[in-house]
Design a protein around this motif. Structure first.
Motif, short mmCIF file in Angstrom:
data_model
loop_
_atom_site.label_atom_id
_atom_site.label_comp_id
_atom_site.label_asym_id
_atom_site.label_seq_id
_atom_site.Cartn_x
_atom_site.Cartn_y
_atom_site.Cartn_z
N LEU A 139 0.68 -1.06 0.27
CA LEU A 139 -0.06 0.34 -0.35
C LEU A 139 0.93 1.54 0.25
O LEU A 139 1.66 1.11 1.10
CB LEU A 139 -0.80 -0.01 0.88
N THR A 140 0.65 2.67 -0.56
CA THR A 140 1.08 3.78 -0.65
C THR A 140 0.59 4.21 0.96
O THR A 140 -0.35 3.90 0.88
CB THR A 140 0.43 4.40 -1.79
N PRO A 141 1.73 5.08 1.01
CA PRO A 141 1.63 5.79 2.51
C PRO A 141 -0.15 6.27 2.59
O PRO A 141 -0.50 6.00 3.79
CB PRO A 141 1.85 6.97 2.64
N ASN A 142 -0.76 6.79 1.87
CA ASN A 142 -2.56 6.89 2.04
C ASN A 142 -3.20 6.07 1.71
O ASN A 142 -4.92 5.52 1.07
CB ASN A 142 -2.91 8.79 1.49
N GLY A 143 -2.81 4.74 0.90
CA GLY A 143 -3.72 3.58 0.47
C GLY A 143 -4.64 3.15 1.10
O GLY A 143 -4.12 3.32 2.02
N LEU A 144 -5.20 2.38 0.59
CA LEU A 144 -6.85 1.63 1.41
C LEU A 144 -6.89 0.24 1.08
O LEU A 144 -6.44 0.62 -0.79
CB LEU A 144 -8.08 2.74 1.36
N ALA A 145 -7.19 -0.19 1.05
CA ALA A 145 -8.15 -1.74 0.86
C ALA A 145 -9.74 -2.00 1.05
O ALA A 145 -9.70 -0.95 2.19
CB ALA A 145 -7.55 -2.59 1.27
#
Length: 195
Positions: A139-145
């Protein structure tokens, strides 16, 4: 397009629900390179929704028949230039790639799959825990799943694995079908305070 050896996202409702959830996340103007991972892509429906919303999509599945169908559906939906389809087990074909959005509808049931490709969409041993442990590295630093689960499966096992991996969890979407409740959970890593 779907064939009998690939999970049907309409009959089982899961793929459509997760795809619609992914389609609600739209990259901001000026962010044309936002990336999305469609894990366990099946027919590729979730990736198609995300590609239409502006993401560059990588779709992964362990089922070789799903790879063929997802590639065909990317073409049929005029998204072949935005969707890359890879065969492999979870994050194995991705090296150290990171994504702004990861979507996954994991197999619901614990236990070994039968000897046919479709059963891997329903049965697994340890896939959810392995996915949750590896997800932070992709995940990128501000990523979400966004993860689709059902009360017919191991909701609590998934939530425990996600918490163990350090994720904050919230409900992104939920639908009660009377015989089961389907949920799309949003996972985010807590932001770390600057030192």
């Amino acid at each position: 397009m779907v064939i009998p050896t690939v999970f049907n996202p309409v009959v089982f409702r899961a793929g459509v629900m997760l795809g619609r959830a992914a389609g609600r996340i739209i990259p901001a103007a000026g962010e044309p390179d936002k990336t999305m991972l469609d894990m366990g892509c099946g027919t590729g429906i979730v990736g198609a929704y995300a590609a239409r919303s502006g993401f560059r999509v990588t779709s992964v599945d362990i089922n070789p028949d799903a790879i063929k169908v997802a590639k065909a559906n990317a073409l049929l939906n005029d998204q072949a230039d935005r969707i890359t389809v890879l065969e492999g087990d979870l994050f194995a074909p991705l090296a150290s790639q990171k994504f702004d959005l990861v979507c996954f509808g994991p197999p619901y049931f614990k236990g070994p799959p039968k000897d046919d490709p479709l059963s891997k969409a329903f049965w697994s041993e340890g896939v959810i825990a392995r996915f949750c442990r590896a997800l932070p590295d992709h995940l990128t630093p501000n990523g979400l799943a966004l993860i689709h689960m059902s009360t017919d499966g191991d909701d609590e096992g998934f939530l425990d694995s996600a918490r163990d991996a350090g994720f904050d969890i919230s409900v992104f979407a939920r639908k009660n079908y009377l015989n089961e409740i389907m949920s799309v959970y949003e996972l985010r890593l807590p932001r770390r305070a600057a030192a």
